[in-house]
Design a protein around this motif. Structure first.
Motif, PDB file in Angstrom:
ATOM      1  N   GLY A 419       0.846  -9.886  16.401  1.00  0.00           N
ATOM      2  CA  GLY A 419       0.820  -9.453  17.792  1.00  0.00           C
ATOM      3  C   GLY A 419       0.641  -7.962  17.973  1.00  0.00           C
ATOM      4  O   GLY A 419       0.530  -7.482  19.105  1.00  0.00           O
ATOM      5  N   GLU A 420       0.591  -7.198  16.856  1.00  0.00           N
ATOM      6  CA  GLU A 420       0.432  -5.739  16.918  1.00  0.00           C
ATOM      7  C   GLU A 420      -0.865  -5.318  16.240  1.00  0.00           C
ATOM      8  O   GLU A 420      -1.541  -6.113  15.586  1.00  0.00           O
ATOM      9  CB  GLU A 420       1.632  -5.057  16.243  1.00  0.00           C
ATOM     10  N   GLU A 421      -1.206  -4.052  16.398  1.00  0.00           N
ATOM     11  CA  GLU A 421      -2.417  -3.516  15.783  1.00  0.00           C
ATOM     12  C   GLU A 421      -2.219  -3.383  14.269  1.00  0.00           C
ATOM     13  O   GLU A 421      -1.121  -3.099  13.791  1.00  0.00           O
ATOM     14  CB  GLU A 421      -2.750  -2.146  16.374  1.00  0.00           C
ATOM     15  N   LYS A 422      -3.317  -3.552  13.534  1.00  0.00           N
ATOM     16  CA  LYS A 422      -3.237  -3.427  12.083  1.00  0.00           C
ATOM     17  C   LYS A 422      -3.195  -1.959  11.665  1.00  0.00           C
ATOM     18  O   LYS A 422      -3.648  -1.058  12.389  1.00  0.00           O
ATOM     19  CB  LYS A 422      -4.435  -4.113  11.430  1.00  0.00           C
ATOM     20  N   LEU A 423      -2.624  -1.717  10.470  1.00  0.00           N
ATOM     21  CA  LEU A 423      -2.566  -0.387   9.872  1.00  0.00           C
ATOM     22  C   LEU A 423      -3.204  -0.449   8.496  1.00  0.00           C
ATOM     23  O   LEU A 423      -3.158  -1.479   7.821  1.00  0.00           O
ATOM     24  CB  LEU A 423      -1.110   0.080   9.737  1.00  0.00           C
ATOM     25  N   ILE A 424      -3.788   0.664   8.051  1.00  0.00           N
ATOM     26  CA  ILE A 424      -4.291   0.775   6.686  1.00  0.00           C
ATOM     27  C   ILE A 424      -3.310   1.640   5.912  1.00  0.00           C
ATOM     28  O   ILE A 424      -3.125   2.821   6.219  1.00  0.00           O
ATOM     29  CB  ILE A 424      -5.711   1.378   6.631  1.00  0.00           C
ATOM     30  N   LEU A 425      -2.665   1.035   4.914  1.00  0.00           N
ATOM     31  CA  LEU A 425      -1.618   1.724   4.165  1.00  0.00           C
ATOM     32  C   LEU A 425      -1.864   1.596   2.670  1.00  0.00           C
ATOM     33  O   LEU A 425      -2.565   0.688   2.218  1.00  0.00           O
ATOM     34  CB  LEU A 425      -0.248   1.106   4.490  1.00  0.00           C
ATOM     35  N   SER A 426      -1.250   2.506   1.917  1.00  0.00           N
ATOM     36  CA  SER A 426      -1.265   2.377   0.461  1.00  0.00           C
ATOM     37  C   SER A 426      -0.247   1.315   0.042  1.00  0.00           C
ATOM     38  O   SER A 426       0.609   0.906   0.840  1.00  0.00           O
ATOM     39  CB  SER A 426      -0.904   3.718  -0.195  1.00  0.00           C
ATOM     40  N   LYS A 427      -0.336   0.883  -1.197  1.00  0.00           N
ATOM     41  CA  LYS A 427       0.602  -0.125  -1.689  1.00  0.00           C
ATOM     42  C   LYS A 427       2.038   0.370  -1.577  1.00  0.00           C
ATOM     43  O   LYS A 427       2.931  -0.376  -1.140  1.00  0.00           O
ATOM     44  CB  LYS A 427       0.271  -0.490  -3.137  1.00  0.00           C
TER      45      LYS A 427
END
Length: 442
Positions: A419-427
């Motif tokens: 239900g929220e926006e996606k994030l691009i994160l490191s492991k």
């Protein structure tokens, strides 16, 4: 857990027999399957949710000072004849006989049995107050089971029973359970409103239902919206705090249709705060004095050396009803999002790669890292197409997803809360974020 090794029989369409959203979702998401009218098998995904709910209920009962035991599902009819309820209870009671023609029953409730246990073992006021509870399966032969596990014949209940030397201390035990229920339901992210209720066949003169608001509820409810904003999670069980919370809830109007007073509602609740809706009962508490201790001759010696019948209360939570109640409160018709306290897995890894490619390797690597961090992941390593994987996990409702495809860089992971926006994160960022969400020591 890898999905390829799991038992998760997802259905593509809503079964025709399912009329409310919780029943539909629990069948579609492979949580339950009906084995007979009003009797269900809990499949692995549903069973995990059920056990998580059970554990939270248990923890809060322990904090309130209740002590756990386990009583059997089958009871002797003799103790029910002692209390006078054997003939009064009705056809909901499943009556059976053993090979020696002794009358038995599948317990619909446990007031008689707990009173027998108390009577045979407690003789002095020095052992009071005492609160005992168990979490056990029950059976009531509903004339028309419906709505899946919401109204079925076999169900899992938490029952607490209190024993006190006088009415004053018995009322305090009642208040402790009142607060315990509020705290328990808030941990499921539910607004459970306490409402005065009829005591029914259990008896007594003090009773509250705990009702969550839902369009599919069977009870019509009337309340002041101020009740929705009272937070009890940080409140402990000191007498001062308990009385303050009871007083705060007592200030505002709430009632089911059977107890509703139109004039009182209009007089004491401003128009903007009046809420008329439907609700689902998920808990019920009773104070019934010496109804059972007197009829079953349970006695304790008080300070003055006189034998008295202890004062009793009974407090129930529908544990197996709660998964359905949470769904009714949380499912928006597009996706389900379990509260983090009860989610069957803490995070879902959606592998969009193919066997042996970089995305597949990344998926398996972070899967192992999450296991090592006690973050209980489920990895979708199946050959389903991406669209089906996304739909399935929106249906299942695991609140956090890690999506791994071929377009991401080597140390990039798509992290998403449903239900929220996606994030691009490191492991490392993904793991640290999940540890923080689930309060796991880094």
């Amino acid at each position: 857990m890898k999905l390829s090794n799991y038992f998760l029989p997802i259905l593509k369409e809503n079964p025709s027999e399912a009329k409310i959203k919780s029943h539909q979702l629990m069948l579609r998401a492979g949580m339950i399957r009906q084995s007979a009218s009003g009797i269900y098998s809990w499949l692995p995904m549903g069973f995990k949710v059920l056990k998580n709910i059970e554990q939270i209920v248990r923890e809060e009962q322990n904090k309130a000072g209740a002590i756990e035991l386990l009583m059997p599902t089958i009871q002797s009819a003799d103790i029910w004849k002692e209390s006078g309820r054997y003939d009064d209870y009705g056809k909901e009671m499943l009556r059976i006989s053993d090979r020696h023609e002794r009358d038995l029953l599948y317990g619909p409730t446990n007031e008689e049995l707990i009173t027998q246990i108390f009577r045979d073992n407690i003789k002095s006021y020095k052992n009071l107050p005492l609160m005992l509870y168990h979490i056990q399966w029950k059976f009531r032969d509903e004339i028309r089971p419906r709505f899946g596990v919401m109204r079925c014949r076999e169900f899992l209940m938490k029952d607490t029973y209190s024993f006190d030397v006088d009415k004053h201390t018995a009322e305090f035990s009642y208040k402790k359970m009142f607060l315990s229920y509020l705290k328990t339901f808030q941990k499921f992210e539910l607004n459970a409103i306490p409402m005065k209720a009829e005591t029914g066949p259990i008896g007594g003169d003090l009773s509250h239902e705990f009702i969550i608001l839902a369009d599919t509820g069977e009870s019509e409810v009337f309340l002041d919206k101020n009740l929705l904003d009272i937070d009890v999670n940080e409140v402990d069980y000191s007498e001062k705090n308990i009385n303050e919370i009871i007083e705060r809830f007592s200030k505002f109007y709430s009632a089911t249709d059977e107890k509703h007073d139109v004039n009182e509602f209009e007089k004491n609740v401003s128009k903007e705060n009046q809420l008329r809706t439907k609700g689902i009962e998920i808990g019920h508490i009773f104070y019934f004095g010496d109804k059972y201790s007197k009829s079953m001759k349970a006695l304790v010696n008080n300070k003055e050396g006189k034998n008295i019948n202890p004062q009793m209360g009974s407090y129930g939570i529908g544990v197996s009803r709660l998964p359905a109640a949470i769904i009714e409160a949380k499912y928006n018709g597009t996706f389900m999002k379990w509260p983090k306290t009860v989610t069957p897995f803490k995070v879902a890894i959606i592998n969009l790669g193919k066997n042996g490619d970089e995305a597949d390797q990344k998926s398996n690597e972070i899967y192992q890292n999450l296991i090592n961090a006690n973050l209980d992941p489920i990895l979708d390593d199946t050959s389903e197409n991406p669209s089906s994987k996304f739909k399935n996990f929106d249906l299942i409702g695991i609140p956090y997803q890690i999506i791994i495809g071929s377009k991401l860089k080597k140390d990039e992971f798509e992290f998403k809360e449903i239900g929220e926006e996606k994030l691009i994160l490191s492991k490392e960022e993904v793991i640290n974020r999940l540890k923080e969400i689930y309060n796991i020591d880094k």
